[in-house]
Design an enzyme around this catalytic site. Structure first.
Site, PDB file in Angstrom:
ATOM      1  CB  SER A   1      42.638  47.862  45.047  1.00 50.47           C
ATOM      2  OG  SER A   1      42.525  46.598  44.156  1.00 50.47           O
TER       3      SER A   1
ATOM      4  CG  HIS B   1      44.584  42.617  47.716  1.00 46.14           C
ATOM      5  ND1 HIS B   1      44.658  42.136  46.475  1.00 46.14           N
ATOM      6  CD2 HIS B   1      43.643  43.665  47.834  1.00 46.14           C
ATOM      7  CE1 HIS B   1      43.728  42.495  45.880  1.00 46.14           C
ATOM      8  NE2 HIS B   1      43.051  43.698  46.603  1.00 46.14           N
TER       9      HIS B   1
ATOM     10  CD  GLN C   1      45.569  44.743  44.395  1.00 42.79           C
ATOM     11  OE1 GLN C   1      45.321  45.821  44.606  1.00 42.79           O
ATOM     12  NE2 GLN C   1      45.033  43.994  43.233  1.00 42.79           N
ATOM     13  CD  GLU C   2      46.137  40.952  42.231  1.00 46.56           C
ATOM     14  OE1 GLU C   2      45.885  40.066  41.363  1.00 46.56           O
ATOM     15  OE2 GLU C   2      45.129  41.595  42.766  1.00 46.56           O
TER      16      GLU C   2
ATOM     17  CD  GLU D   1      43.292  38.904  45.113  1.00 49.83           C
ATOM     18  OE1 GLU D   1      44.018  38.451  44.319  1.00 49.83           O
ATOM     19  OE2 GLU D   1      42.501  39.641  44.814  1.00 49.83           O
TER      20      GLU D   1
ATOM     21  CG  ASP E   1      46.517  43.913  39.264  1.00 50.93           C
ATOM     22  OD1 ASP E   1      46.726  45.077  39.187  1.00 50.93           O
ATOM     23  OD2 ASP E   1      45.340  43.606  39.877  1.00 50.93           O
TER      24      ASP E   1
ATOM     25  CD  GLU F   1      44.247  42.603  36.829  1.00 50.78           C
ATOM     26  OE1 GLU F   1      44.454  41.498  36.834  1.00 50.78           O
ATOM     27  OE2 GLU F   1      43.636  43.225  37.826  1.00 50.78           O
TER      28      GLU F   1
ATOM     29  CG  ASP G   1      40.780  45.534  37.790  1.00 45.12           C
ATOM     30  OD1 ASP G   1      39.709  45.810  37.649  1.00 45.12           O
ATOM     31  OD2 ASP G   1      41.526  45.113  38.697  1.00 45.12           O
TER      32      ASP G   1
ATOM     33  CE  LYS H   1      38.714  42.680  39.959  1.00 50.16           C
ATOM     34  NZ  LYS H   1      39.681  44.042  40.106  1.00 50.16           N
TER      35      LYS H   1
ATOM     36  CG  HIS I   1      39.397  36.396  42.535  1.00 48.71           C
ATOM     37  ND1 HIS I   1      40.342  36.194  43.590  1.00 48.71           N
ATOM     38  CD2 HIS I   1      40.481  37.407  41.770  1.00 48.71           C
ATOM     39  CE1 HIS I   1      41.549  36.510  43.329  1.00 48.71           C
ATOM     40  NE2 HIS I   1      41.512  37.427  42.555  1.00 48.71           N
ATOM     41  NE  ARG I   2      36.643  43.272  42.453  1.00 46.69           N
ATOM     42  CZ  ARG I   2      36.146  44.600  42.258  1.00 46.69           C
ATOM     43  NH1 ARG I   2      35.085  44.745  41.920  1.00 46.69           N
ATOM     44  NH2 ARG I   2      36.976  45.682  42.711  1.00 46.69           N
ATOM     45  CB  SER I   3      40.723  41.468  47.245  1.00 49.70           C
ATOM     46  OG  SER I   3      39.987  42.683  47.602  1.00 49.70           O
TER      47      SER I   3
ATOM     48  CE  LYS J   1      43.141  39.645  39.479  1.00 47.56           C
ATOM     49  NZ  LYS J   1      44.177  40.675  39.691  1.00 47.56           N
TER      50      LYS J   1
END
Ligand code: PGA
Ligand code: ZN
Length: 424
Positions: free
Chosen positions: A40, A153, A161-162, A203, A240, A283, A310, A335, A363-365, A386
């Site tokens: 994303s 994800h 997403q999170e 993730e 997020d 986020e 982000d 990131k 991190h990234r996914s 994160k």
């Protein structure tokens, strides 16, 4: 001085190719770094160069980026002083010559930037966090552990997403990991008992077939309580929504939930969630193109909730300055591959801190076994990281590196906990 620079193609946690770089110095010191990849992604990110040949890797090949490192970049970097990170990174930016590193590829540039820093740390016989952060780099970050995955994800209907847990009340980083792991396993049992799948998303968080944020938050709060912790006091919640992903024609289109919200209605909805649950950080609550929505929400809840940009900032110091100037958010996600060099990422953290904003290392996914961001979280003293769930080695590798750093620091180690969420 840099003697050799070598790139190779490896695969990331989604099984897609990515760039890994080895930098070897004249004294034999080796630095190795692997580049992560988002799903994303923000529209203003530095360019991840992909080959686009649909016959190979479904178009995702990185052979051109690898060739750029082994050819042009290696030739430019050979003989440089590895300790001069700022000089190296400026040279890489100049060599690329485009605003978004689209010629050589930010994936090529970042691999060289990080690998050189790691080689220089090795030459100084220091761990990376100390080489970059100095003797004062002793703050272990508050982890934001992503235990329910949705959005881009996972293949479930969840719009957000999170859903993350942050052990704000732990005494040490190691204890924070234990608390997170315990809740993760309670949640697994609860989901199973309710007839949900316990398969995990990109993730490492569960990806149950839930439709609303409230359903996911209720599961998480219950899991915290059933494990024996106090929601809020011991373990706080972080979300997020990654809302750029479902912002269309000026409206937030919650397809899983089956509701459309205008920016103001979205601010109402988020404010309600923030007040109804122990949510301490959100986020991308608003989309990357909805700066007015960001400002509205920040004015409403910015005094009691961290609002982290982000997609909004893409780790770009210039975009961050615009946010600081106009009151859009109060925190920035970092990131390294969104901007493409270590020096630029560190400058963005410094700009945030100078303005009294927080920064969250991320991190990234799509990740690898590379743990550089764990060291960067400690080096910058940002106090927050994160890096996914309590499963999948691409995620746990970062937690495990932080456990090692905490052990190595011994009595000097301090765990950020709740204090990380505010800068004086
Ligand atoms: P990405 O998502 O790495 O897939 O871009 C992570 C995030 O939105 O924070
Ligand atoms: Zn995000």
């Amino acid at each position: 001085t840099v003697e050799t620079v070598t790139a190779r193609r490896i695969i990331d946690s989604r099984g897609n190719p990515t760039v890994e770089v080895d930098v070897v110095l004249a004294d034999g010191s080796l630095g190795r770094a692997a580049v992560p990849s988002g799903a994303s992604t923000g529209a203003r990110e530095a360019v991840e160069l992909r080959d686009g040949d649909s016959a190979r890797w479904h178009g995702k090949g990185v052979d051109r980026a690898v060739a750029h490192v082994n050819g042009e970049i290696a030739a430019a970097v050979r003989g440089r002083d590895a300790s001069d990170q700022a000089g190296l990174d400026a040279a890489l930016v100049d060599l690329d010559g485009t605003p978004a590193k689209s010629r050589l590829g930010a994936n090529a540039v970042l691999g060289v930037s990080l690998a050189t820093a790691k080689a220089a740390a090795a030459a100084h016989r220091q761990p990376l966090y100390r080489y970059l952060g100095g003797a004062g780099a002793t703050l272990l970050p508050l982890p934001m552990m992503n235990i329910v995955n949705g959005g881009a994800h996972a293949d479930n209907p969840l719009d957000f997403q999170e859903f993350m847990i942050a052990p704000v009340g732990a005494e040490t980083f190691a204890e924070a990991v234990r608390m997170g792991s315990e809740v993760f396993h309670t949640l697994r049992r609860d989901l199973l008992a309710a007839g949900h799948s316990t398969g995990v998303g990109d993730e490492g968080g569960f990806a149950p077939s839930l439709r609303t944020a409230e359903e996911a938050l209720d599961f998480v709060v219950n899991a915290i309580e059933r494990t024996g912790y106090r929601p809020g006091a011991d373990i706080a919640l972080v979300m997020d929504p990654a809302s750029s992903e479902f912002f269309r024609d000026g409206v937030y289109d919650y397809q899983g939930e089956g509701v459309r919200r205008t920016p103001s209605e979205n601010a109402d909805y988020l404010a309600k969630l923030i007040d109804a649950y122990p949510v301490v950080s959100v986020e991308d609550p608003m989309a990357e193109n909805d700066w007015d929505g960001w400002r509205e929400l920040t004015a409403r809840v910015g005094d009691r909730c961290q609002l982290t940009g982000d997609d909004l900032f893409c780790t770009d110091e210039k975009l961050l300055r615009e946010g600081i100037r106009t009151g859009a958010g109060n925190s920035v996600l970092i990131k390294v591959n969104q901007i493409g060099t270590l020096t630029e990422a560190l400058a963005t953290v410094a700009t945030a801190h100078a303005a009294g904003w927080t920064a969250v290392m991320s991190h990234r996914s799509g990740e690898t076994e590379d743990t550089t961001i764990a060291d960067l979280a400690v080096a910058t003293g940002c106090g927050q990281i994160k890096t996914g769930s309590l499963s999948r080695s691409d995620r746990t590798a970062k937690y495990n590196q932080l456990i090692r750093i905490e052990e190595e620091l011994g009595d000097a180690a301090r765990y950020a906990g709740r204090s990380a969420l505010r800068r004086a």
